[in-house]
Design a protein around this motif. Structure first.
Motif, mmCIF file in Angstrom:
data_model
loop_
_atom_site.group_PDB
_atom_site.id
_atom_site.type_symbol
_atom_site.label_atom_id
_atom_site.label_comp_id
_atom_site.label_asym_id
_atom_site.label_seq_id
_atom_site.Cartn_x
_atom_site.Cartn_y
_atom_site.Cartn_z
ATOM 1 N N ASP A 207 -38.413 -16.125 11.149
ATOM 2 C CA ASP A 207 -39.825 -15.152 9.392
ATOM 3 C C ASP A 207 -40.706 -16.054 8.624
ATOM 4 N N PRO A 208 -42.072 -16.258 9.096
ATOM 5 C CA PRO A 208 -42.365 -16.833 7.702
ATOM 6 C C PRO A 208 -42.187 -16.547 5.849
ATOM 7 N N HIS A 209 -42.092 -15.735 6.312
ATOM 8 C CA HIS A 209 -42.535 -15.204 4.435
ATOM 9 C C HIS A 209 -40.354 -14.983 4.100
ATOM 10 N N VAL A 210 -39.499 -15.524 4.815
ATOM 11 C CA VAL A 210 -38.238 -15.024 4.282
ATOM 12 C C VAL A 210 -37.710 -16.940 4.582
ATOM 13 N N ALA A 211 -37.566 -17.189 3.453
ATOM 14 C CA ALA A 211 -36.841 -18.820 2.611
ATOM 15 C C ALA A 211 -35.126 -19.021 3.330
ATOM 16 N N SER A 212 -34.724 -18.097 4.111
ATOM 17 C CA SER A 212 -33.097 -18.432 3.923
ATOM 18 C C SER A 212 -33.326 -18.858 4.947
ATOM 19 N N PRO A 213 -31.891 -20.192 4.935
ATOM 20 C CA PRO A 213 -32.218 -21.739 6.030
ATOM 21 C C PRO A 213 -31.988 -20.453 6.950
ATOM 22 N N GLN A 214 -30.718 -19.551 7.115
ATOM 23 C CA GLN A 214 -30.466 -18.737 8.120
ATOM 24 C C GLN A 214 -31.647 -18.291 9.159
ATOM 25 N N PHE A 215 -32.384 -17.989 8.538
ATOM 26 C CA PHE A 215 -33.718 -17.725 9.252
ATOM 27 C C PHE A 215 -35.231 -18.413 9.217
ATOM 28 N N ASP A 216 -34.731 -19.430 8.964
ATOM 29 C CA ASP A 216 -36.212 -19.953 8.859
ATOM 30 C C ASP A 216 -37.002 -20.847 10.348
ATOM 31 N N GLY A 217 -36.170 -21.252 10.862
ATOM 32 C CA GLY A 217 -36.065 -21.608 12.223
ATOM 33 C C GLY A 217 -35.802 -22.637 12.484
ATOM 34 N N THR A 218 -35.271 -22.837 11.671
ATOM 35 C CA THR A 218 -34.476 -24.271 12.324
ATOM 36 C C THR A 218 -33.275 -24.853 12.622
ATOM 37 N N THR A 219 -32.124 -23.646 12.782
ATOM 38 C CA THR A 219 -31.462 -23.636 13.435
ATOM 39 C C THR A 219 -30.897 -22.271 14.146
ATOM 40 N N GLY A 220 -30.617 -22.500 15.673
ATOM 41 C CA GLY A 220 -29.823 -21.152 15.573
ATOM 42 C C GLY A 220 -28.917 -20.402 15.302
ATOM 43 N N THR A 221 -28.806 -19.310 16.157
ATOM 44 C CA THR A 221 -27.703 -18.583 15.881
ATOM 45 C C THR A 221 -27.340 -17.934 16.567
ATOM 46 N N GLU A 222 -25.669 -17.486 16.762
ATOM 47 C CA GLU A 222 -25.638 -16.572 17.871
ATOM 48 C C GLU A 222 -25.258 -15.118 17.604
ATOM 49 N N VAL A 223 -26.056 -14.204 18.109
ATOM 50 C CA VAL A 223 -26.316 -12.736 18.305
ATOM 51 C C VAL A 223 -26.395 -11.521 18.812
ATOM 52 N N TRP A 224 -25.479 -10.782 18.908
ATOM 53 C CA TRP A 224 -25.262 -9.432 19.811
ATOM 54 C C TRP A 224 -26.722 -9.278 19.755
ATOM 55 N N SER A 225 -27.388 -9.322 18.751
ATOM 56 C CA SER A 225 -28.569 -8.672 19.144
ATOM 57 C C SER A 225 -29.485 -8.613 17.715
ATOM 58 N N VAL A 226 -30.935 -8.678 18.055
ATOM 59 C CA VAL A 226 -31.580 -8.357 16.433
ATOM 60 C C VAL A 226 -32.730 -7.384 16.743
ATOM 61 N N MET A 227 -33.088 -6.278 15.781
ATOM 62 C CA MET A 227 -33.867 -5.799 15.942
ATOM 63 C C MET A 227 -35.083 -5.458 14.920
ATOM 64 N N ALA A 228 -35.395 -4.980 15.210
ATOM 65 C CA ALA A 228 -36.774 -4.288 14.264
ATOM 66 C C ALA A 228 -37.235 -2.704 13.712
ATOM 67 N N SER A 229 -36.909 -2.319 13.045
ATOM 68 C CA SER A 229 -36.834 -0.478 12.562
ATOM 69 C C SER A 229 -38.009 -0.453 11.631
ATOM 70 N N LYS A 230 -38.385 1.165 12.029
ATOM 71 C CA LYS A 230 -39.097 1.862 10.694
ATOM 72 C C LYS A 230 -38.651 3.168 10.736
ATOM 73 N N THR A 231 -37.885 3.119 11.756
ATOM 74 C CA THR A 231 -36.353 4.475 10.922
ATOM 75 C C THR A 231 -35.032 4.156 10.602
ATOM 76 N N ALA A 232 -34.574 5.020 9.708
ATOM 77 C CA ALA A 232 -33.006 5.256 9.319
ATOM 78 C C ALA A 232 -32.239 5.239 10.799
ATOM 79 N N ARG A 233 -32.042 5.944 11.617
ATOM 80 C CA ARG A 233 -31.443 6.231 12.118
ATOM 81 C C ARG A 233 -32.127 6.270 13.834
ATOM 82 N N PRO A 234 -32.168 4.863 14.188
ATOM 83 C CA PRO A 234 -32.969 4.923 15.604
ATOM 84 C C PRO A 234 -30.887 5.504 16.798
ATOM 85 N N ALA A 235 -30.391 5.443 16.793
ATOM 86 C CA ALA A 235 -29.472 5.484 17.307
ATOM 87 C C ALA A 235 -28.435 7.115 17.075
#
Length: 334
Positions: A207-235
């Protein structure tokens, strides 16, 4: 839930102006045809010209929508679910065409978020608008997704939700059921139960706009899922995204980093996450990482399933998401 940004009331059509209404219908659900019959009664009663087109597996709606626009439609009525709207959304947004959604799909996430909770309420909205009563509208951005598959990249669009990993596995799990059961709530519930214990993915998030080391693209992380939402209740009724807005210019992102792969521990973890979300504290659990932004690139070590608005796109090695710059004008209840 944050109210969607509403536009000024649309000018109601004049019955003397011989308004043309285009209808795009997904016939997979029986309730689509029942709603279609009622809509036609309303149009015939008000002597409004209309033309209809149905979707198929090989022609999901883009071409039909373009032909309705070429015919001269001044309003497009979509009878279907989120998937049907997703396919025709880029064409409708580019044409700046007002859209009326009659929700006849299974989840109907966008329609519910806009307050269109049933086919009956949608038909009432149609009667009001076509009967020269002013109704409100909401501008809904049409977002972009570049999916990098084994056969190469392809551009897709979506409106309310995108995800890679476990949430997409929940949708793919429905295919294990008989065809007659896949379209209902049972299909989603069965798929979700299968996905709860899905293996974790080794992912890199850029994410080019997030400076957090966790999401700066230089390290990997183990995830169950990654989502992008525009609604509060998608499920369903449980609020998962506290700050998602359907009319916003940015997404609310979520990376679910589960702590265990053991069945018992995983079940306990999901129970706690569900409790926190049900009590409107989705950020309380340490496995739920939220942030907001306009774009995100998700790279996975091995191909993983991707879903857009509930449509399974296929297995991808990378998914690039961007907030939309064009928007649908959707009629909404007053």
């Amino acid at each position: 839930m944050t109210a969607p940004r509403l536009s000024p009331p649309l000018t109601p059509p004049s019955l003397e102006a011989a308004m043309k209404v285009g209808i795009l219908a997904n016939p997979k659900h029986a309730r689509t045809m029942r709603a279609y019959a009622r809509l036609v009664e309303i149009l015939n009663r008000d002597r409004i010209t209309y033309r209809s087109a149905t979707t198929t597996q090989h022609w999901p709606g883009t071409e039909q929508t373009s032909r309705l626009l070429d015919w001269g439609a001044e309003l497009i009525v979509v009878l279907g679910g989120d998937g049907t709207l997703r396919v025709c959304a880029p064409v409708l947004a580019a044409a700046q065409m007002p859209v009326l959604i009659i929700p006849t799909g299974t989840a109907n996430v966008l329609a519910r978020h806009l307050g269109i909770r049933s086919t009956a309420s949608a038909l009432g909205l149609a009667e009001a608008h076509l009967g020269s009563q002013p109704v409100l509208s909401c501008d809904v951005p049409v977002n972009e997704a570049d999916c990098f598959t084994a056969t190469g990249p392809r551009r897709e669009h979506f409106v309310s939700l995108a995800g890679v990993g476990g949430d997409a596995r929940a949708i793919s799990g429905r295919t294990q059921l008989p065809a007659a059961l896949r379209l209902g709530i049972l299909g989603y519930a069965y798929g979700a139960s299968q996905a709860l214990f899905a293996p974790l993915l080794k992912a890199r998030l850029d994410d080019p706009h997030v400076a957090s080391p966790q999401f700066d693209g230089t390290t990997g992380t183990e995830v169950w899922s990654v989502m992008a939402s525009k609604t509060a209740r998608p499920a369903g009724p449980i609020p998962v995204f506290a700050h998602a807005e359907v009319g916003a210019g940015e997404f609310e992102f979520l990376a679910v980093e589960l702590r265990t792969t053991q069945a018992g521990g995983r079940l306990c973890e999901w129970a706690q996450i569900g409790w926190d979300c049900a009590n409107r504290r989705p950020t309380a659990h340490s496995s739920m990482h939220y942030w907001r932004g306009t774009e995100l690139s998700i790279s996975v070590e091995a191909p993983a399933p991707v879903q857009l608005d509930g449509d399974l796109i296929g297995d991808c090695r990378r998914l690039d998401l961007r907030a939309g710059t064009t928007a649908l004008t959707v009629l909404t209840p007053n």
